[in-house]
Design a protein around this motif. Structure first.
Motif, PDB file in Angstrom:
ATOM      1  N   ASP A   1     -24.914  14.183  20.440  1.00 13.85           N
ATOM      2  CA  ASP A   1     -25.319  14.251  19.312  1.00 13.85           C
ATOM      3  C   ASP A   1     -24.000  13.948  18.392  1.00 13.85           C
ATOM      4  N   THR A   2     -22.765  14.058  18.491  1.00 13.21           N
ATOM      5  CA  THR A   2     -21.831  13.747  18.178  1.00 13.21           C
ATOM      6  C   THR A   2     -21.491  12.665  18.197  1.00 13.21           C
ATOM      7  N   GLY A   3     -21.000  11.936  19.744  1.00 10.09           N
ATOM      8  CA  GLY A   3     -20.196  11.107  19.982  1.00 10.09           C
ATOM      9  C   GLY A   3     -19.104  10.580  19.789  1.00 10.09           C
ATOM     10  N   ASP A   4     -18.132  12.901  20.008  1.00  5.29           N
ATOM     11  CA  ASP A   4     -17.034  12.901  20.360  1.00  5.29           C
ATOM     12  C   ASP A   4     -17.076  12.560  21.522  1.00  5.29           C
ATOM     13  N   PHE A   5     -15.539  12.376  22.352  1.00  8.83           N
ATOM     14  CA  PHE A   5     -14.615  11.628  22.814  1.00  8.83           C
ATOM     15  C   PHE A   5     -14.921  13.064  24.579  1.00  8.83           C
ATOM     16  N   VAL A   6     -14.848  13.295  25.421  1.00  8.01           N
ATOM     17  CA  VAL A   6     -15.425  14.431  26.013  1.00  8.01           C
ATOM     18  C   VAL A   6     -14.034  13.428  27.358  1.00  8.01           C
ATOM     19  N   GLY A   7     -14.050  12.870  28.292  1.00  9.79           N
ATOM     20  CA  GLY A   7     -13.285  12.252  28.812  1.00  9.79           C
ATOM     21  C   GLY A   7     -13.879  11.040  29.339  1.00  9.79           C
ATOM     22  N   GLN A   8     -13.842  10.944  31.188  1.00 14.59           N
ATOM     23  CA  GLN A   8     -14.310   9.670  31.377  1.00 14.59           C
ATOM     24  C   GLN A   8     -14.490  10.287  33.420  1.00 14.59           C
ATOM     25  N   CYS A   9     -15.558   9.429  33.449  1.00 14.50           N
ATOM     26  CA  CYS A   9     -14.978   9.074  35.018  1.00 14.50           C
ATOM     27  C   CYS A   9     -15.843   7.797  35.684  1.00 14.50           C
ATOM     28  N   ALA A  10     -15.536   8.101  37.165  1.00  8.82           N
ATOM     29  CA  ALA A  10     -15.513   6.926  37.513  1.00  8.82           C
ATOM     30  C   ALA A  10     -15.799   6.414  38.819  1.00  8.82           C
ATOM     31  N   LEU A  11     -16.385   5.494  39.677  1.00  2.90           N
ATOM     32  CA  LEU A  11     -16.982   5.696  41.303  1.00  2.90           C
ATOM     33  C   LEU A  11     -16.163   4.099  41.241  1.00  2.90           C
ATOM     34  N   PHE A  12     -15.521   4.020  42.529  1.00  3.41           N
ATOM     35  CA  PHE A  12     -14.605   3.181  43.085  1.00  3.41           C
ATOM     36  C   PHE A  12     -15.567   2.554  44.614  1.00  3.41           C
ATOM     37  N   PRO A  13     -15.468   1.368  44.981  1.00  2.00           N
ATOM     38  CA  PRO A  13     -15.634   1.014  46.440  1.00  2.00           C
ATOM     39  C   PRO A  13     -15.331   1.042  47.165  1.00  2.00           C
ATOM     40  N   VAL A  14     -15.112   2.032  48.209  1.00  2.00           N
ATOM     41  CA  VAL A  14     -13.750   1.835  49.275  1.00  2.00           C
ATOM     42  C   VAL A  14     -14.427   0.788  49.822  1.00  2.00           C
ATOM     43  N   ASP A  15     -13.159  -0.023  50.670  1.00  2.00           N
ATOM     44  CA  ASP A  15     -13.201  -1.345  51.160  1.00  2.00           C
ATOM     45  C   ASP A  15     -13.465  -1.147  52.651  1.00  2.00           C
TER      46      ASP A  15
END
Length: 198
Positions: free
Chosen positions: A78-92
């Motif tokens: 609703d506000t666009g306020d920053f909460v954090g981050q998350c990610a997916l990285f491939p396993v070789d």
């Protein structure tokens, strides 16, 4: 190609350069980096890590394909306020297997957002990327991160003793895993109803 999703009051969008000031501010905090093997970071350190990932994702989108790495910024819908981050990285050497990661700004702890971010990664990996396995890890003392993964169905698969050295101490590493086959079809279907294209 889709770049953003919403669910549970949060917006998950692929990270861009515009997000870096917020990410840098978060990763400069002692509290946020307490259980991480890196940080607190300088602004330069954060930018040098994220800019190549952002460049790879941008190039993939321009070529009309999915990127190799999936780094998302998490904001309040609703506000666009920053909460954090998350990610997916491939396993070789294991197509369809990904390492998960998430960090939340400390002002948004204990609100269920970590579990929601991890749930989004489960949804994204198993539904949109058609992955078969997710891998996660945390420092043994980080009970909050452990609970997040357990709530999302991850199973403790091993312990590596004194794996990380940070803050003048050695820390055991807890290794978690989740297979797509661990989740009932109904649960996967519910995940698809939780998150929608923004």
């Amino acid at each position: 190609m889709q770049h953003a999703w919403t669910g549970g009051g949060l917006r998950f969008s692929y990270c861009t350069e515009h997000d870096l000031p917020d990410i840098s501010r978060m990763l400069s905090k002692e509290s946020v980096c307490r259980w991480l093997f890196f940080g607190p970071n300088t602004d330069e350190g954060t930018r040098s890590y994220f800019l190549p990932l952002i460049g790879e994702m941008r190039a993939a989108f321009r070529a009309g394909r999915m990127p190799d790495h999936h780094v998302f910024t998490v904001r309040l819908e609703d506000t666009g306020d920053f909460v954090g981050q998350c990610a997916l990285f491939p396993v070789d050497f294991s197509p369809g297997s990904f390492l998960i990661g998430y960090q939340l700004d400390d002002v948004y702890w204990k609100r269920g957002y970590g579990t929601l971010a991890c749930t989004f990664l489960v949804y994204f990996a198993f539904t949109l990327l058609e992955g078969y396995r997710l891998n996660g890890d945390t420092v043994a003392g980080n009970t909050a991160s452990r609970r997040v993964m357990e709530r999302c169905g991850f199973v403790l698969e091993g312990i590596q003793r004194k794996y990380w050295h940070a803050g003048g101490e050695y820390h055991d590493r807890l290794i978690f895993g989740l297979l797509k086959s661990d989740l009932a079809p109904e649960r996967l279907s519910r995940l698809g109803e939780t998150f929608t294209a923004a």
